[in-house]
Design a protein around this motif. Sequence first.
Motif, short mmCIF file in Angstrom:
data_model
loop_
_atom_site.label_atom_id
_atom_site.label_comp_id
_atom_site.label_asym_id
_atom_site.label_seq_id
_atom_site.Cartn_x
_atom_site.Cartn_y
_atom_site.Cartn_z
N ASP A 158 0.79 -1.06 0.08
CA ASP A 158 0.01 0.04 0.03
C ASP A 158 0.81 1.36 -0.04
N SER A 159 1.86 1.23 0.95
CA SER A 159 2.72 2.47 0.85
C SER A 159 3.31 2.65 -0.64
N GLU A 160 3.69 1.72 -1.27
CA GLU A 160 4.22 2.00 -2.62
C GLU A 160 3.12 2.11 -3.80
N LYS A 161 2.10 1.64 -3.71
CA LYS A 161 0.88 1.30 -4.54
C LYS A 161 1.29 0.64 -5.75
N LEU A 162 2.05 -0.55 -5.39
CA LEU A 162 2.45 -1.48 -6.00
C LEU A 162 2.34 -2.86 -5.60
N TYR A 163 1.93 -3.82 -6.65
CA TYR A 163 1.95 -5.35 -6.43
C TYR A 163 3.32 -5.88 -6.26
N GLU A 164 3.63 -6.77 -5.62
CA GLU A 164 4.79 -7.43 -5.49
C GLU A 164 4.48 -9.22 -5.95
N VAL A 165 4.87 -9.57 -6.74
CA VAL A 165 4.89 -10.99 -7.22
C VAL A 165 6.14 -11.55 -6.65
N LEU A 166 6.13 -12.55 -5.79
CA LEU A 166 7.38 -12.98 -5.48
C LEU A 166 7.82 -14.34 -6.02
N TYR A 167 8.97 -14.62 -6.79
CA TYR A 167 9.28 -16.11 -6.93
C TYR A 167 10.30 -16.41 -6.24
#
Length: 106
Positions: A90-99
């Motif tokens: 939320d603080s970055e307004k980004l999705y993180e997809v972790l592999y």
Amino acid sequence: MEKLLSILDSIGIPYAYDHFAEGESPEPPFLCYLLPGSDNFSADGKVYHKISEVRLELYTDYKDLASEQKVEDTLDAAGLFYNKTETWIDSEKLYEVLYSFDMEGM
């Protein structure tokens, strides 16, 4: 390490180790990778087979299935088994997809 960098190059998305310098982050999508640990095979007090844990983070500003598919196709072509998780930052307004995956010989 060369094999990992070759894989990252073939994805075709900008990447950096751990993070981009402040103000130098490209527009999403972009990747960050980390080598947070190892699971080496050893015997007689010696490492016989090096295995590194790799975390590859895909950052997007929306649910970007095409970018996820690029990453997954490249990891599949390299013969890597990976696990995948996703979170909204939320603080970055980004999705993180972790592999997360292991690589030999690093």
